[in-house]
Design a protein around this motif. Structure first.
Motif, PDB file in Angstrom:
ATOM      1  N   UNK A 295       4.003  -5.363   0.543  1.00  0.00           N
ATOM      2  CA  UNK A 295       3.182  -4.151   0.448  1.00  0.00           C
ATOM      3  C   UNK A 295       2.950  -3.736  -1.004  1.00  0.00           C
ATOM      4  N   UNK A 296       3.950  -3.931  -1.853  1.00  0.00           N
ATOM      5  CA  UNK A 296       3.788  -3.556  -3.259  1.00  0.00           C
ATOM      6  C   UNK A 296       2.734  -4.427  -3.937  1.00  0.00           C
ATOM      7  N   UNK A 297       2.771  -5.723  -3.670  1.00  0.00           N
ATOM      8  CA  UNK A 297       1.867  -6.629  -4.382  1.00  0.00           C
ATOM      9  C   UNK A 297       0.494  -6.780  -3.733  1.00  0.00           C
ATOM     10  N   UNK A 298       0.354  -6.339  -2.495  1.00  0.00           N
ATOM     11  CA  UNK A 298      -0.962  -6.354  -1.863  1.00  0.00           C
ATOM     12  C   UNK A 298      -1.604  -4.977  -1.902  1.00  0.00           C
ATOM     13  N   UNK A 299      -0.791  -3.954  -2.227  1.00  0.00           N
ATOM     14  CA  UNK A 299      -1.268  -2.574  -2.329  1.00  0.00           C
ATOM     15  C   UNK A 299      -1.886  -2.096  -1.012  1.00  0.00           C
TER      16      UNK A 299
ATOM     17  N   UNK B  12      -1.073   2.770   0.500  1.00  0.00           N
ATOM     18  CA  UNK B  12      -1.273   3.632  -0.665  1.00  0.00           C
ATOM     19  C   UNK B  12      -0.295   4.804  -0.677  1.00  0.00           C
ATOM     20  N   UNK B  13       0.096   5.266   0.507  1.00  0.00           N
ATOM     21  CA  UNK B  13       1.015   6.397   0.572  1.00  0.00           C
ATOM     22  C   UNK B  13       2.349   6.075  -0.088  1.00  0.00           C
ATOM     23  N   UNK B  14       2.695   4.821  -0.136  1.00  0.00           N
ATOM     24  CA  UNK B  14       3.960   4.409  -0.736  1.00  0.00           C
ATOM     25  C   UNK B  14       3.851   4.214  -2.245  1.00  0.00           C
TER      26      UNK B  14
END
Length: 116
Positions: A72-76, A79-81
């Motif tokens: 999730x961090x590298x695919x973005x 957004x809420x995170x």
């Protein structure tokens, strides 16, 4: 315990996607959505000693959620995170601390685990 671990993993994902829906549909600020995720994930983590009997289960769940968080961090995707106005790696620290705390206190010291 595979069923319990799967239910917990799905619950964590549900919390993340619910926070994302709040962020996108209700215009909840990213900080609030992130706090929502931390709070409800913390509630799930708090009951680990009563519903999981093995450090291996927690480790598998932690590795799986870690892989999800890295993705999730590298695919973005969520957004809420990641749309907070500061650099943060709290989702990883939160995960690591939960796994380490279970390893240290686990089912032998449930009260100490819960208090932490």
């Amino acid at each position: 315990m595979i069923a319990t671990t799967s239910i917990l993993g799905s619950s964590f994902l549900g919390i993340m996607f619910l926070a994302e829906a709040m962020y996108r549909c209700l215009n909840v600020p990213a900080e609030w959505a992130r706090k929502f995720q931390h709070f409800f994930s913390g509630l799930l983590i708090a009951v680990f000693p009563w519903i999981l009997s093995s450090t291996t289960d927690v480790l598998i769940l932690g590795i799986g959620m870690g892989a999800v968080l890295v993705t999730l961090r590298y695919t973005n995707w969520l957004h809420s995170l990641h749309d907070v106005k500061r650099v943060s790696h709290g989702e990883f620290y939160f995960l690591i601390s939960a796994v380490l705390l279970y390893w240290v206190a686990g089912t032998d010291h449930k009260a100490l685990y819960f208090i932490a």
